[in-house]
Motif scaffolding. Structure first.
Motif, mmCIF file in Angstrom:
data_model
loop_
_atom_site.group_PDB
_atom_site.id
_atom_site.type_symbol
_atom_site.label_atom_id
_atom_site.label_comp_id
_atom_site.label_asym_id
_atom_site.label_seq_id
_atom_site.Cartn_x
_atom_site.Cartn_y
_atom_site.Cartn_z
ATOM 1 N N UNK A 69 0.800 -1.150 0.194
ATOM 2 C CA UNK A 69 -0.041 -0.053 0.074
ATOM 3 C C UNK A 69 0.890 1.118 0.024
ATOM 4 N N UNK A 70 1.773 1.400 0.850
ATOM 5 C CA UNK A 70 2.733 2.600 0.828
ATOM 6 C C UNK A 70 3.424 2.745 -0.487
ATOM 7 N N UNK A 71 4.166 1.635 -1.133
ATOM 8 C CA UNK A 71 4.385 2.030 -2.381
ATOM 9 C C UNK A 71 3.508 2.515 -3.386
ATOM 10 N N UNK A 72 2.171 1.950 -3.436
ATOM 11 C CA UNK A 72 1.254 2.321 -4.353
ATOM 12 C C UNK A 72 0.792 3.845 -4.022
ATOM 13 N N UNK A 73 0.823 4.109 -2.743
ATOM 14 C CA UNK A 73 0.548 5.581 -2.357
ATOM 15 C C UNK A 73 1.646 6.516 -3.122
ATOM 16 N N UNK A 74 2.893 6.132 -3.015
ATOM 17 C CA UNK A 74 4.203 6.577 -3.427
ATOM 18 C C UNK A 74 4.033 6.931 -5.159
ATOM 19 N N UNK A 75 3.465 5.860 -5.684
ATOM 20 C CA UNK A 75 3.492 5.947 -7.140
ATOM 21 C C UNK A 75 2.193 7.005 -7.500
ATOM 22 N N UNK A 76 1.172 6.877 -6.768
ATOM 23 C CA UNK A 76 0.252 8.106 -7.129
ATOM 24 C C UNK A 76 0.399 9.415 -6.831
ATOM 25 N N UNK A 77 1.184 9.635 -5.765
ATOM 26 C CA UNK A 77 1.973 10.887 -5.416
ATOM 27 C C UNK A 77 2.872 11.253 -6.373
ATOM 28 N N UNK A 78 3.646 10.530 -6.705
ATOM 29 C CA UNK A 78 4.582 10.958 -8.010
ATOM 30 C C UNK A 78 3.821 11.357 -9.286
ATOM 31 N N UNK A 113 10.371 4.369 0.893
ATOM 32 C CA UNK A 113 11.362 5.019 0.612
ATOM 33 C C UNK A 113 11.533 5.053 -1.055
ATOM 34 N N UNK A 114 10.239 4.754 -1.717
ATOM 35 C CA UNK A 114 10.626 4.476 -3.142
ATOM 36 C C UNK A 114 9.796 5.854 -3.943
ATOM 37 N N UNK A 115 9.437 6.744 -3.195
ATOM 38 C CA UNK A 115 8.929 7.889 -4.174
ATOM 39 C C UNK A 115 9.717 8.705 -4.983
#
Length: 152
Positions: A69-78, A113-115
């Motif tokens: 979920x956190x990486x999916x959120x980072x992808x959406x923010x990006x 940490x992937x954002x």
């Protein structure tokens, strides 16, 4: 054994163990849309690749690679940050589908940490500018475009 220690080549494997096999190594040249990221693991860390591609479509975004979920959120923010900062006529997102993939699909990937790597992969894809494959990145990004340091 008394000093000085003299180690012969044929003794190395016995003394040090088998050679470590590296399944992911930085490539010589990443195409636009591919960046090298860093991942924390219980045994230290690894590099990982963030891959982005686009195609004709209807504005859909596909995320693959067993992302949490956190990486999916980072992808959406990006993606939101990229859309907000690009000149209006540079790409019509309503007519393009985006696919973001993090290989090693059987390995779960999550964390804050992937954002920066996700944002950079998308920016590289959209602008056509390659990112030096010898640069690996880690860190989160905000909708304001700020990078965040992660506290211990």
């Amino acid at each position: 054994m008394e000093p000085p220690y003299i180690v012969k080549t044929e003794e190395l494997e016995e003394l040090l163990g088998q050679q470590v096999s590296r399944h992911d190594m930085a490539q010589q040249d990443n195409p636009p849309g591919v960046v090298t990221g860093l991942a924390w693991t219980p045994v230290g860390g690894e590099i990982l690749f963030i891959e982005a591609t686009d195609m004709s479509g209807s504005g859909q975004v596909t995320l693959t690679g067993k992302l949490g979920d956190v990486m999916k959120e980072s992808a959406k923010i990006s993606l939101s940050l990229l859309k907000s900062r690009l000149p209006m006529n540079s790409i019509n997102f309503k007519e393009r589908d985006l696919h973001i993939h993090v290989p090693s699909g059987s390995v779960p990937k999550d964390g804050p940490s992937a954002g920066i790597a996700l944002f950079t992969a998308l920016a590289s894809l959209i602008t056509g500018i390659k990112v030096n494959s010898q640069i690996a990145m880690t860190g989160e990004i905000t909708l304001r475009g700020l990078s965040c340091q992660l506290a211990d």
